[in-house]
Design an enzyme around this catalytic site. Structure first.
Site, PDB file in Angstrom:
ATOM      1  CG  ASP A 153       2.899 -12.593   5.482  1.00  0.00           C
ATOM      2  OD1 ASP A 153       3.190 -11.662   6.257  1.00  0.00           O
ATOM      3  OD2 ASP A 153       2.021 -13.440   5.743  1.00  0.00           O
ATOM      4  CD  GLU A 193       5.499 -22.351   1.439  1.00  0.00           C
ATOM      5  OE1 GLU A 193       5.888 -21.475   0.629  1.00  0.00           O
ATOM      6  OE2 GLU A 193       4.691 -22.112   2.359  1.00  0.00           O
ATOM      7  CB  THR A 233      -0.607 -19.240   8.709  1.00  0.00           C
ATOM      8  OG1 THR A 233       0.692 -18.659   8.791  1.00  0.00           O
ATOM      9  CG2 THR A 233      -1.023 -19.744  10.082  1.00  0.00           C
ATOM     10  CB  SER A 290       0.634 -25.846   4.382  1.00  0.00           C
ATOM     11  OG  SER A 290       0.091 -27.000   4.998  1.00  0.00           O
ATOM     12  CB  SER A 346      -4.138 -21.865   0.423  1.00  0.00           C
ATOM     13  OG  SER A 346      -3.085 -22.507  -0.261  1.00  0.00           O
TER      14      SER A 346
END
Length: 296
Positions: free
Chosen positions: A75, A149, A189, A192, A194
């Site tokens: 990712d 984010e 996912t 945030s 975690s």
């Protein structure tokens, strides 16, 4: 057809998967514009052969006539591909050479079937919202957008921050915490999640505001419409705090206010028929791993 292939680093174990991937593209006579630093990594460090018809080094020489962009890695690599390509008319596809992989969700055992589906046009386009960030009293970054984010964080001292958040000019809260995350549905996912934030489906028209280690047990994440403009003011000891946009971070003076809103464009990704979002959640997060869900 023509595709671009972006990557940074992959392990030796992933080389056979890449060879299968490039062999498929060659067999279909598909033109490949390859990210030059990734080519150098494959050839010089891994001694792997590749297939390509041209190179690109950044968004400035990226060919806008590409039909797809393949991001090879995890990712983090996917986020780097967005930063290095910056073309939001072309769908990005993640080939997972990393670990978990919500964005890079095509695993190595799915490569051939996934490619057959993609080039048979058996897929759905999923558009993902992005954040636009504006700094007061400071120049914006070269690319002041984020897919996952935007986060404000304390620096390496032990003092927490006091983050004042306003939504459309209305006071929301003072967060005494190590920081604050504003995440898109895609980012729900990631960081945030975690720290206890909720999961949003990719087509949700919302943002998540999630505190990092808040010094108040009643403070919880909140979901707000993505039509909102969020303004943050930060106080703390010292002179600076950190602001991160996905994988990039910059030191910001406490006098600087931050405005966050939905960007005026969206990132296109592909959803294959065998990989709907809820399947990905169950698979990646191992939901339902309960013996009662299986026949004995």
């Amino acid at each position: 057809m023509k595709v671009a292939v972006f990557g940074t680093l992959v392990s030796d174990d992933f080389v056979p998967v890449l060879q299968e991937f490039f062999a498929f593209l060659r067999s279909k006579n598909i033109e490949v514009q390859l990210y030059k630093p990734f080519y150098s990594h494959l050839v010089e460090e891994l001694n792997s052969s590749t297939y390509y018809t041209s190179f690109f080094h950044s968004y400035s020489d990226f060919d806008p006539n590409n039909d797809f962009v393949f991001s090879v890695g995890g990712d983090g690599t996917f986020l780097q591909s967005v930063l290095n390509i910056r073309n939001f008319d072309i769908p990005v596809i993640g080939l997972n050479g990393g670990r978990l992989g919500f964005l890079a969700d095509i695993s190595e055992d799915q490569v051939h079937n996934a490619l057959e589906s993609i080039f048979s046009k058996n897929y759905k386009i999923v558009e993902r919202s992005m954040l636009e960030i504006e700094f007061s009293n400071q120049e914006n970054l070269d690319f002041n957008y984020a897919l996952n984010e935007m986060t404000v964080l304390k620096t390496d001292n032990s003092s927490m921050l006091n983050v004042t958040a306003r939504v459309n000019g209305e006071f929301l809260n003072n967060y005494w915490a190590d920081g604050l995350i504003i995440a898109t549905p895609t980012g729900s996912t990631a960081y945030s999640l975690s720290v206890g934030g909720p999961i949003l489906t990719p087509n949700s028209a919302n943002f998540v505001i999630t505190p990092l280690a808040p010094h108040n047990l009643t403070i919880r994440p909140i979901v707000v419409p993505d039509t909102c403009e969020i303004e943050l003011s930060v106080e703390g000891r010292g002179t600076n705090y950190l602001t991160s946009l996905d994988s990039r971070s910059v030191a910001v003076e406490f006098s600087t206010k931050i405005k966050v809103k939905k960007a005026g464009f969206k990132l296109k990704t592909l959803q294959l028929p065998e990989q709907p979002f809820f399947y990905t959640l169950r698979n990646k997060l191992m939901w339902g791993m309960d013996r009662r869900n299986y026949n004995s």
